[in-house]
Design a protein around this motif. Structure first.
Motif, PDB file in Angstrom:
ATOM      1  N   TYR A  45       0.811  -1.212   0.000  1.00 39.80           N
ATOM      2  CA  TYR A  45       0.000   0.000   0.000  1.00 39.80           C
ATOM      3  C   TYR A  45       0.850   1.270   0.000  1.00 39.80           C
ATOM      4  O   TYR A  45       0.315   2.367   0.154  1.00 39.80           O
ATOM      5  CB  TYR A  45      -0.902   0.048   1.241  1.00 39.80           C
ATOM      6  N   LYS A  46       2.155   1.134  -0.164  1.00 42.96           N
ATOM      7  CA  LYS A  46       3.057   2.270   0.020  1.00 42.96           C
ATOM      8  C   LYS A  46       2.628   3.492  -0.782  1.00 42.96           C
ATOM      9  O   LYS A  46       2.677   4.615  -0.288  1.00 42.96           O
ATOM     10  CB  LYS A  46       4.481   1.864  -0.347  1.00 42.96           C
ATOM     11  N   ASP A  47       2.202   3.281  -2.019  1.00 48.73           N
ATOM     12  CA  ASP A  47       1.783   4.406  -2.862  1.00 48.73           C
ATOM     13  C   ASP A  47       0.281   4.435  -3.081  1.00 48.73           C
ATOM     14  O   ASP A  47      -0.220   5.322  -3.791  1.00 48.73           O
ATOM     15  CB  ASP A  47       2.496   4.327  -4.223  1.00 48.73           C
ATOM     16  N   THR A  48      -0.447   3.474  -2.504  1.00 49.62           N
ATOM     17  CA  THR A  48      -1.896   3.399  -2.735  1.00 49.62           C
ATOM     18  C   THR A  48      -2.636   3.135  -1.431  1.00 49.62           C
ATOM     19  O   THR A  48      -3.522   2.275  -1.388  1.00 49.62           O
ATOM     20  CB  THR A  48      -2.222   2.281  -3.753  1.00 49.62           C
ATOM     21  N   TRP A  49      -2.276   3.837  -0.364  1.00 54.67           N
ATOM     22  CA  TRP A  49      -2.916   3.567   0.913  1.00 54.67           C
ATOM     23  C   TRP A  49      -4.403   3.902   0.886  1.00 54.67           C
ATOM     24  O   TRP A  49      -5.196   3.348   1.647  1.00 54.67           O
ATOM     25  CB  TRP A  49      -2.230   4.326   2.049  1.00 54.67           C
ATOM     26  N   ASP A  50      -4.832   4.790   0.004  1.00 51.51           N
ATOM     27  CA  ASP A  50      -6.254   5.109  -0.095  1.00 51.51           C
ATOM     28  C   ASP A  50      -7.072   3.850  -0.367  1.00 51.51           C
ATOM     29  O   ASP A  50      -8.175   3.687   0.159  1.00 51.51           O
ATOM     30  CB  ASP A  50      -6.496   6.129  -1.208  1.00 51.51           C
ATOM     31  N   ASP A  51      -6.542   2.959  -1.181  1.00 50.54           N
ATOM     32  CA  ASP A  51      -7.245   1.701  -1.466  1.00 50.54           C
ATOM     33  C   ASP A  51      -7.308   0.822  -0.222  1.00 50.54           C
ATOM     34  O   ASP A  51      -8.339   0.186   0.056  1.00 50.54           O
ATOM     35  CB  ASP A  51      -6.530   0.947  -2.591  1.00 50.54           C
ATOM     36  N   GLY A  52      -6.212   0.786   0.527  1.00 47.54           N
ATOM     37  CA  GLY A  52      -6.203   0.009   1.759  1.00 47.54           C
ATOM     38  C   GLY A  52      -7.144   0.583   2.798  1.00 47.54           C
ATOM     39  O   GLY A  52      -7.854  -0.164   3.492  1.00 47.54           O
ATOM     40  N   TYR A  53      -7.175   1.903   2.918  1.00 48.30           N
ATOM     41  CA  TYR A  53      -8.045   2.549   3.906  1.00 48.30           C
ATOM     42  C   TYR A  53      -9.518   2.348   3.549  1.00 48.30           C
ATOM     43  O   TYR A  53     -10.362   2.194   4.430  1.00 48.30           O
ATOM     44  CB  TYR A  53      -7.714   4.032   3.983  1.00 48.30           C
ATOM     45  N   ALA A  54      -9.825   2.337   2.263  1.00 49.85           N
ATOM     46  CA  ALA A  54     -11.218   2.195   1.829  1.00 49.85           C
ATOM     47  C   ALA A  54     -11.811   0.856   2.266  1.00 49.85           C
ATOM     48  O   ALA A  54     -13.013   0.761   2.552  1.00 49.85           O
ATOM     49  CB  ALA A  54     -11.309   2.347   0.317  1.00 49.85           C
ATOM     50  N   LYS A  55     -10.995  -0.184   2.324  1.00 54.98           N
ATOM     51  CA  LYS A  55     -11.511  -1.496   2.709  1.00 54.98           C
ATOM     52  C   LYS A  55     -11.164  -1.883   4.145  1.00 54.98           C
ATOM     53  O   LYS A  55     -11.499  -2.982   4.596  1.00 54.98           O
ATOM     54  CB  LYS A  55     -10.970  -2.563   1.757  1.00 54.98           C
ATOM     55  N   ALA A  56     -10.507  -0.993   4.867  1.00 57.46           N
ATOM     56  CA  ALA A  56     -10.084  -1.289   6.236  1.00 57.46           C
ATOM     57  C   ALA A  56     -11.275  -1.504   7.163  1.00 57.46           C
ATOM     58  O   ALA A  56     -12.332  -0.872   7.006  1.00 57.46           O
ATOM     59  CB  ALA A  56      -9.204  -0.160   6.768  1.00 57.46           C
ATOM     60  N   GLN A  57     -11.105  -2.389   8.121  1.00 54.31           N
ATOM     61  CA  GLN A  57     -12.125  -2.653   9.132  1.00 54.31           C
ATOM     62  C   GLN A  57     -11.693  -2.005  10.453  1.00 54.31           C
ATOM     63  O   GLN A  57     -10.571  -2.200  10.913  1.00 54.31           O
ATOM     64  CB  GLN A  57     -12.299  -4.159   9.327  1.00 54.31           C
ATOM     65  N   ILE A  58     -12.614  -1.233  11.036  1.00 56.11           N
ATOM     66  CA  ILE A  58     -12.314  -0.492  12.253  1.00 56.11           C
ATOM     67  C   ILE A  58     -13.098  -1.092  13.413  1.00 56.11           C
ATOM     68  O   ILE A  58     -14.316  -1.272  13.324  1.00 56.11           O
ATOM     69  CB  ILE A  58     -12.683   1.003  12.098  1.00 56.11           C
ATOM     70  N   HIS A  59     -12.410  -1.398  14.497  1.00 57.10           N
ATOM     71  CA  HIS A  59     -13.045  -1.972  15.695  1.00 57.10           C
ATOM     72  C   HIS A  59     -12.801  -0.994  16.856  1.00 57.10           C
ATOM     73  O   HIS A  59     -11.672  -0.829  17.308  1.00 57.10           O
ATOM     74  CB  HIS A  59     -12.453  -3.341  16.006  1.00 57.10           C
ATOM     75  N   ILE A  60     -13.878  -0.383  17.340  1.00 53.95           N
ATOM     76  CA  ILE A  60     -13.785   0.654  18.373  1.00 53.95           C
ATOM     77  C   ILE A  60     -14.285   0.119  19.710  1.00 53.95           C
ATOM     78  O   ILE A  60     -15.366  -0.456  19.800  1.00 53.95           O
ATOM     79  CB  ILE A  60     -14.615   1.895  18.000  1.00 53.95           C
ATOM     80  N   THR A  61     -13.498   0.325  20.741  1.00 55.03           N
ATOM     81  CA  THR A  61     -13.942   0.051  22.112  1.00 55.03           C
ATOM     82  C   THR A  61     -13.693   1.305  22.942  1.00 55.03           C
ATOM     83  O   THR A  61     -12.546   1.730  23.106  1.00 55.03           O
ATOM     84  CB  THR A  61     -13.174  -1.132  22.733  1.00 55.03           C
ATOM     85  N   PHE A  62     -14.771   1.886  23.444  1.00 56.12           N
ATOM     86  CA  PHE A  62     -14.670   3.082  24.292  1.00 56.12           C
ATOM     87  C   PHE A  62     -15.039   2.690  25.714  1.00 56.12           C
ATOM     88  O   PHE A  62     -16.130   2.177  25.965  1.00 56.12           O
ATOM     89  CB  PHE A  62     -15.598   4.189  23.787  1.00 56.12           C
ATOM     90  N   ASN A  63     -14.131   2.912  26.640  1.00 56.66           N
ATOM     91  CA  ASN A  63     -14.331   2.507  28.029  1.00 56.66           C
ATOM     92  C   ASN A  63     -14.246   3.748  28.923  1.00 56.66           C
ATOM     93  O   ASN A  63     -13.169   4.304  29.119  1.00 56.66           O
ATOM     94  CB  ASN A  63     -13.277   1.476  28.428  1.00 56.66           C
ATOM     95  N   SER A  64     -15.382   4.175  29.436  1.00 55.40           N
ATOM     96  CA  SER A  64     -15.413   5.341  30.329  1.00 55.40           C
ATOM     97  C   SER A  64     -15.545   4.884  31.774  1.00 55.40           C
ATOM     98  O   SER A  64     -16.188   3.873  32.064  1.00 55.40           O
ATOM     99  CB  SER A  64     -16.576   6.268  29.973  1.00 55.40           C
ATOM    100  N   GLU A  65     -14.959   5.645  32.657  1.00 56.99           N
ATOM    101  CA  GLU A  65     -15.026   5.316  34.084  1.00 56.99           C
ATOM    102  C   GLU A  65     -15.251   6.602  34.871  1.00 56.99           C
ATOM    103  O   GLU A  65     -14.397   7.494  34.879  1.00 56.99           O
ATOM    104  CB  GLU A  65     -13.736   4.638  34.542  1.00 56.99           C
ATOM    105  N   ILE A  66     -16.428   6.700  35.486  1.00 63.02           N
ATOM    106  CA  ILE A  66     -16.754   7.863  36.307  1.00 63.02           C
ATOM    107  C   ILE A  66     -16.205   7.621  37.709  1.00 63.02           C
ATOM    108  O   ILE A  66     -16.689   6.745  38.437  1.00 63.02           O
ATOM    109  CB  ILE A  66     -18.276   8.112  36.346  1.00 63.02           C
TER     110      ILE A  66
END
Length: 393
Positions: free
Chosen positions: A359-380
Motif C-alpha cells: 500500500y506504500k503508494d496506494t494507501w487510499d485503497d487500503g483505507y477504503a476497505k479497512a475494518q475499524i473496531h472501536i472500544t470506548f471505556n469510560s469510568e466515572i
C-alpha cells in the motif's frame, strides 16, 4: 607546547567574535502573523501583521493601533517577504511568526506550492500554527483585534492552543507537523478552519478593543481535510475531537450523554488510546481501545449516586454514544474524503510493514476497505461535590 596552542586558540577567538548581522531594535518590526490569498493581478497576495511593542503593554500603551497590517501581490512568497519595505520603514523579522492563515480559495485550488518556502527558510521557525479562513479573505483575519490579546495573530494562536487542550476541538498542527504528514504514505493532512464573524471592516477599529460585545471576532469553526494538496472537505468540531481521541491527543474534554430522565455531563480528566494494526486475509484491521477517566459534571438523571453501581448505566451510555460517533466519522472520511486523517496507515506501516509495503503508494485503497473496531471505556470516578441530585423530584 600544549599551553602555547591553547593560548593561540584563545587569541584567535578575539578576531572571530562580532555581530556582523546585528540590527538595532528601532530598525526592525516583529511579524507575528502572515496570510496568503489569491492576488487580483498576480498569483498570491501576502499579508503580514507587525506589532507595536509599546501598544502591546498596558503600561506604555497610548491608545494607538497595537499592530499594522500590510499587503503585497506577487508570484513568489519568498520574494514578497523581502519587499515589504516598499511600504514599511523597518526590516520585518519573521522568526516570531505565530500564525499562517490560508484562504479557502487557495486551498480549494491547491495553490500550496509556497509551503515549500516556509519549510526551507532558515529565518522562519517551524512551530507556528496554520489555519484555513472560511468565507473570507485570509488577510482580513489579521485585522480583527481583541481585548484579550491586542494582536490578532497572538490571540488566534492562544485560542487554538486553549481549545485543543481544554476540549479537543482543534488539531494541534504546526508547520513541522504539516510537512511530516504531507510527505507520509499513510495519513492525510488536516488544518483548523476559522471563520470571521461580523463586519471585517470594523474589526481593526480601536473601539473593537474596548467593546464588551465586539462587532467582529474570529471563531474556531471546523477542520479542513486536504487530499493531494487540495481541499477535500470539512469536519465538524465533534469530529475533530473524535479524531484526537483515536490519535491519543485528548488532554481533557466534556461529553454530554443521555440517561432515562434527561442528560448528564462527563468531564474527562485522563484519556489513553491504544491502536493495534494488522492485516488479516488481505483486509487491514485496526483495533482501537480508548480508556477514559473523569467525573460527573452536572446531571438531570435520578439515580441514587450513593449506590456504588449507580454509574454503570451512565458509563454504558457514554460508551455507546462515543463508539457510534467515532464509527460514523470513520465512514465519513471514507465516503466523502477518501482520506485517512487518523494516520492509521502510518500505524500499519510501523506495526505490520510486511503487509503495508503493497500500500506504500496506494494507501487510499487500503483505507477504503479497512475494518475499524472501536472500544470506548469510560469510568466515572466521582460525582463531584454532591452525592444526591440537586433536585430529586
Amino acid at each position: 607546547m600544549k599551553l602555547l596552542k591553547g593560548l593561540s586558540c584563545l587569541f584567535l577567538l578575539i578576531f572571530l567574535t562580532g555581530c556582523w548581522d546585528r540590527r538595532e531594535l528601532g530598525d526592525v518590526s516583529i511579524v507575528t502573523g502572515m496570510a496568503v490569498d489569491k492576488g487580483e493581478t498576480f498569483k498570491y497576495k501576502l499579508t503580514i501583521e507587525t506589532t507595536e511593542a509599546r501598544e502591546m503593554s498596558y503600561q506604555t500603551a497610548a491608545g494607538l493601533a497595537p499592530s499594522t497590517v500590510s499587503s503585497l501581490e506577487g508570484n513568489n512568497i519568498g520574494e514578497l517577504t523581502s519587499k515589504f519595505n516598499i511600504m514599511n520603514a523597518t526590516h520585518p523579522v519573521y522568526s516570531h511568526t505565530r500564525v499562517l492563515v490560508i484562504s479557502e480559495e487557495i486551498v480549494e485550488d491547491g495553490l500550496l506550492e509556497f509551503m515549500d518556502f516556509f519549510d526551507r527558510n532558515r529565518e522562519i521557525r517551524d512551530d507556528f500554527a496554520i489555519v484555513v479562513a472560511r468565507g473570507s479573505d485570509a488577510g482580513d483575519i489579521l485585522k480583527v483585534n481583541n481585548m484579550y490579546k491586542k494582536s490578532p495573530s497572538l490571540k488566534l494562536f492562544t485560542q487554538l492552543n486553549t481549545m485543543q487542550k481544554e476540549w479537543g476541538g482543534a488539531p494541534d498542527i504546526r508547520l513541522n507537523d504539516y510537512t511530516r504528514i504531507y510527505i507520509s504514505y499513510g495519513q492525510a493532512p488536516v488544518l483548523p478552519a476559522i471563520k470571521l464573524v461580523g463586519d471585517p471592516k470594523k474589526g481593526g477599529n480601536i473601539e473593537n478593543l474596548k467593546s464588551e460585545d465586539p462587532e467582529s471576532e474570529i471563531d474556531l469553526h471546523s477542520m479542513a481535510v486536504l487530499k493531494l494538496g487540495k481541499l477535500a472537505g470539512y469536519a465538524s468540531m465533534n469530529e475533530v475531537r473524535d479524531m484526537l481521541f483515536v490519535q491519543n491527543k485528548i488532554k481533557s474534554t466534556e461529553i454530554t450523554s443521555n440517561c432515562t430522565k434527561g442528560k448528564f455531563g462527563y468531564s474527562i480528566t485522563n484519556s489513553k488510546t491504544k491502536v493495534t494494526a494488522k492485516e488479516l486475509n488481505g483486509i487491514p484491521h485496526f483495533y482501537i481501545k480508548i480508556k477514559t477517566e473523569g467525573t460527573l459534571d452536572g446531571t438531570e438523571c435520578v439515580q441514587d449516586f450513593k449506590n456504588p453501581y449507580a454509574f454503570e448505566g451512565l458509563e454504558e451510555s457514554i460508551n455507546k454514544k462515543m463508539e457510534t460517533e467515532i464509527k460514523e466519522f470513520f465512514h465519513k472520511t471514507k465516503e466523502e474524503f477518501n482520506a485517512d486523517v487518523f494516520g492509521l496507515g502510518e500505524l500499519l506501516r510501523e506495526q505490520d510493514y510486511k503487509h503495508f509495503k503493497k500500500y506504500k503508494d496506494t494507501w487510499d485503497d487500503g483505507y477504503a476497505k479497512a475494518q475499524i473496531h472501536i472500544t470506548f471505556n469510560s469510568e466515572i470516578k466521582r460525582s463531584g461535590l454532591r452525592k444526591d441530585r440537586y433536585i430529586m423530584k
